[in-house]
Write a protein that holds these residues in place. Structure first.
Motif, PDB file in Angstrom:
ATOM      1  N   HIS A   1       5.938  12.082   2.834  1.00 35.54           N
ATOM      2  CA  HIS A   1       7.017  11.632   3.709  1.00 35.54           C
ATOM      3  C   HIS A   1       7.639  10.315   3.219  1.00 35.54           C
ATOM      4  CE1 HIS A   1       9.275  11.328   7.397  1.00 35.54           C
ATOM      5  NE2 HIS A   1       8.672  10.212   7.756  1.00 35.54           N
ATOM      6  N   VAL A   2       6.798   9.306   3.004  1.00 38.33           N
ATOM      7  CA  VAL A   2       7.308   8.004   2.556  1.00 38.33           C
ATOM      8  C   VAL A   2       7.926   8.126   1.158  1.00 38.33           C
ATOM      9  CG1 VAL A   2       6.697   5.613   1.991  1.00 38.33           C
ATOM     10  CG2 VAL A   2       5.654   6.736   3.968  1.00 38.33           C
ATOM     11  N   ALA A   3       7.221   8.803   0.266  1.00 41.00           N
ATOM     12  CA  ALA A   3       7.722   8.953  -1.106  1.00 41.00           C
ATOM     13  C   ALA A   3       9.074   9.654  -1.125  1.00 41.00           C
ATOM     14  CB  ALA A   3       6.706   9.720  -1.940  1.00 41.00           C
ATOM     15  N   HIS A   4       9.246  10.668  -0.271  1.00 37.88           N
ATOM     16  CA  HIS A   4      10.527  11.387  -0.198  1.00 37.88           C
ATOM     17  C   HIS A   4      11.654  10.453   0.234  1.00 37.88           C
ATOM     18  CE1 HIS A   4      13.513  14.441   0.755  1.00 37.88           C
ATOM     19  NE2 HIS A   4      13.609  13.905   1.965  1.00 37.88           N
ATOM     20  N   ARG A   5      11.398   9.661   1.254  1.00 35.78           N
ATOM     21  CA  ARG A   5      12.440   8.745   1.734  1.00 35.78           C
ATOM     22  C   ARG A   5      12.786   7.684   0.688  1.00 35.78           C
ATOM     23  NH1 ARG A   5      12.209   7.688   8.146  1.00 35.78           N
ATOM     24  NH2 ARG A   5      12.087   9.866   8.765  1.00 35.78           N
ATOM     25  N   LEU A   6      11.778   7.157   0.040  1.00 37.49           N
ATOM     26  CA  LEU A   6      12.044   6.117  -0.955  1.00 37.49           C
ATOM     27  C   LEU A   6      12.803   6.688  -2.149  1.00 37.49           C
ATOM     28  CD1 LEU A   6       8.681   4.133  -0.850  1.00 37.49           C
ATOM     29  CD2 LEU A   6      10.848   3.583   0.276  1.00 37.49           C
TER      30      LEU A   6
ATOM     31  N   GLN B   1       0.811  -1.209   0.000  1.00 39.75           N
ATOM     32  CA  GLN B   1       0.000   0.000   0.000  1.00 39.75           C
ATOM     33  C   GLN B   1       0.847   1.263   0.000  1.00 39.75           C
ATOM     34  OE1 GLN B   1      -3.962  -0.153   0.860  1.00 39.75           O
ATOM     35  NE2 GLN B   1      -3.332   1.207  -0.767  1.00 39.75           N
ATOM     36  N   GLY B   2       1.799   1.369   0.898  1.00 35.71           N
ATOM     37  CA  GLY B   2       2.619   2.581   0.957  1.00 35.71           C
ATOM     38  C   GLY B   2       2.911   3.053   2.362  1.00 35.71           C
ATOM     39  N   GLY B   3       2.730   2.184   3.352  1.00 36.53           N
ATOM     40  CA  GLY B   3       3.045   2.548   4.734  1.00 36.53           C
ATOM     41  C   GLY B   3       4.540   2.660   4.955  1.00 36.53           C
ATOM     42  N   LEU B   4       4.942   3.529   5.882  1.00 34.19           N
ATOM     43  CA  LEU B   4       6.359   3.812   6.106  1.00 34.19           C
ATOM     44  C   LEU B   4       7.156   2.578   6.517  1.00 34.19           C
ATOM     45  CD1 LEU B   4       8.723   5.795   6.380  1.00 34.19           C
ATOM     46  CD2 LEU B   4       7.962   6.254   8.709  1.00 34.19           C
ATOM     47  N   THR B   5       6.684   1.863   7.528  1.00 38.24           N
ATOM     48  CA  THR B   5       7.482   0.743   8.033  1.00 38.24           C
ATOM     49  C   THR B   5       7.671  -0.327   6.971  1.00 38.24           C
ATOM     50  OG1 THR B   5       6.749   1.144  10.302  1.00 38.24           O
ATOM     51  CG2 THR B   5       7.641  -1.026   9.816  1.00 38.24           C
TER      52      THR B   5
END
Length: 197
Positions: free
Chosen positions: A140-145, A110-114
């Motif tokens: 946030h998640v997209a930036h980290r990935l 789905q796209g969850g951070l963990t």
């Protein structure tokens, strides 16, 4: 200072699982098989995504007949209601899912951070489908990935079964090589806390 707090902060970095071949064997995967894992979290919000992925599966299976899909429905989606096609193994729950995600050849999530950061840390190729208007997943998640060169972002609104199938085949043909994820988060956090005392 920027660093990631996720499962690997607590020692669950993929290196803690050992070599991938040994990990795969310990989970019951054959050396000659490729496994795709689909997991959308513990709520029922991923039901529509699962069905779209299942619609994409026959195309993928026709072009990669050796690929095996393990679909983790979670506690709020009845596995029997999905009508999964041949070649898809549906489970309500998988113990130690993080180990399976580290061992598989491809994941759709789905796209969850963990979950996404565990996949990034393990170097597992994956597609992720952020929930619309979900700030953390879309920003946030997209930036980290992006920072780690991990995962391929998919837009659920335009992700037809054909596009999902093509993306799955593309990433299997040319898996990305993400940058290493820091594994010293716990030690760094402890040092920062000491500085505050």
């Amino acid at each position: 200072k920027h660093f990631d707090f996720c499962g690997y902060v607590l020692g669950q970095h993929p290196q803690a699982f050992g070599e991938r071949d040994a990990l795969r064997a310990s989970l019951g995967y054959r050396a000659d098989e490729q496994v795709c894992i689909v997991t959308v979290g513990g709520s029922g919000v991923g039901n529509h995504l699962i069905r779209r992925i299942l619609d994409a599966w026959p195309t993928v299976r026709s072009r990669m007949p050796a690929l095996r899909m393990v679909l983790v429905a979670g506690p709020r989606i009845d596995p029997a209601s999905l009508g999964a096609p041949a070649g898809v193994e549906v489970r309500a729950f998988v113990p130690d899912l993080d180990r399976h995600l580290a061992a598989c050849a491809l994941a759709l999530v789905q796209g969850g951070l963990t979950t996404c950061m565990e996949l990034a840390a393990a170097g597992t190729p994956f597609l992720y489908f952020p929930l619309r208007n979900h700030f953390e997943q879309n920003v946030h998640v997209a930036h980290r990935l992006t920072r780690y060169g991990a995962g391929r972002r998919m837009d659920y609104a335009t992700a037809t079964p054909d596009r999902i199938a093509e993306a799955m085949l593309d990433i299997m043909r040319a898996p990305p090589k993400p940058h290493p994820v820091e594994a010293d988060g716990a030690a760094r956090a402890a040092r920062m806390l000491v500085d505050l005392l």
